[in-house]
Design a protein around this motif. Sequence first.
Motif, short mmCIF file in Angstrom:
data_model
loop_
_atom_site.label_atom_id
_atom_site.label_comp_id
_atom_site.label_asym_id
_atom_site.label_seq_id
_atom_site.Cartn_x
_atom_site.Cartn_y
_atom_site.Cartn_z
N GLU A 1 -3.18 2.96 -2.17
CA GLU A 1 -3.05 2.18 -3.38
C GLU A 1 -2.67 0.75 -3.02
O GLU A 1 -1.95 0.51 -2.05
N SER B 1 -1.69 -3.40 -4.60
CA SER B 1 -1.24 -4.25 -5.70
C SER B 1 -1.26 -5.68 -5.19
O SER B 1 -0.46 -6.06 -4.34
N LEU C 1 4.31 -1.04 -12.74
CA LEU C 1 3.33 -1.68 -11.88
C LEU C 1 3.67 -3.15 -11.66
O LEU C 1 3.51 -3.69 -10.56
N THR D 1 -4.73 -3.78 -9.30
CA THR D 1 -4.24 -2.57 -8.65
C THR D 1 -5.21 -1.43 -8.90
O THR D 1 -5.94 -1.44 -9.89
N ASN D 2 -5.20 -0.46 -8.00
CA ASN D 2 -6.02 0.73 -8.22
C ASN D 2 -5.16 1.94 -8.57
O ASN D 2 -5.63 3.07 -8.55
N THR D 3 -3.87 1.71 -8.87
CA THR D 3 -2.99 2.79 -9.29
C THR D 3 -3.43 3.27 -10.67
O THR D 3 -3.49 2.48 -11.62
N THR D 4 -3.71 4.56 -10.78
CA THR D 4 -4.29 5.07 -12.02
C THR D 4 -3.24 5.33 -13.10
O THR D 4 -3.51 5.24 -14.29
N SER E 1 0.83 -1.20 0.00
CA SER E 1 0.00 0.00 0.00
C SER E 1 0.86 1.25 0.00
O SER E 1 1.92 1.29 0.60
N TYR E 2 0.38 2.26 -0.69
CA TYR E 2 1.03 3.55 -0.71
C TYR E 2 0.01 4.59 -0.29
O TYR E 2 -1.14 4.56 -0.72
N ARG F 1 6.75 -3.29 -9.32
CA ARG F 1 6.36 -2.96 -7.95
C ARG F 1 5.73 -4.16 -7.26
O ARG F 1 6.03 -4.46 -6.10
#
Length: 222
Positions: free
Chosen positions: A11, A13, A109, A99-102, A3-4, A112
């Motif tokens: 976020e 992954s 990604l 992931t929910n990283t846009t 998480s970030y 990571r």
Amino acid sequence: MRSYADTNRWEYSVGHTRDDDFWKALAKVPATAWTPALDHKGQPRKDADLVEITDMLDLTGWPEGMRVIVRREPIHPKYERELKPYEKKTDYRYQAIATNTTGGQLQFLDARARSHTHVEAGIRRGKALSLNLMPSRYFKVNQAWCTLLALATDLARWFQLLATEGKLARAEPATLRTRLLDVPAKLADHARRRELKFDPAWPASTDIVDAWGAVQALPAPG
């Protein structure tokens, strides 16, 4: 999971399920849509590719904004028994990341997510050192247990880093226990000195002596 956080957003992954919808969508991916993954030096790999299939999936019921990224690699023999029909057909093994990283390139990604896989190894080592053997129904007792476990885990890892080489430096707790801890030895007094004598026939006796020598050679704490 990794998480970030900033002031407004977390976020994640994580691995994503490979259900029937996943395989149907994957079969529709054009060959030209795949892009090379990156190696540990940041260079494109010839044996690993990435593609995003978010728009090809029915994500009803899944978190809003979730993306699904797929990684494919040539099939390794150790996975041959667990392959899906589509993997056998294409000669690739597929892994899915949610992931929910846009933003960010697929390579970032993917890297990571893969860089965080060591957490699984840490959990496995923790279980080998009694993480899954909580002794009490009382939280504080288990809390103390976990604290001691964390100390034991750190001591074992630092010992491997500073005093062992080769396979022992990467060994699991069970291997350390049988080769360096649970070993036949005899404590004896000789010429006003106390000595620990190992059985020379024991395969790991040399490893123990070498590890002890490495520990003794460490500089004193400043």
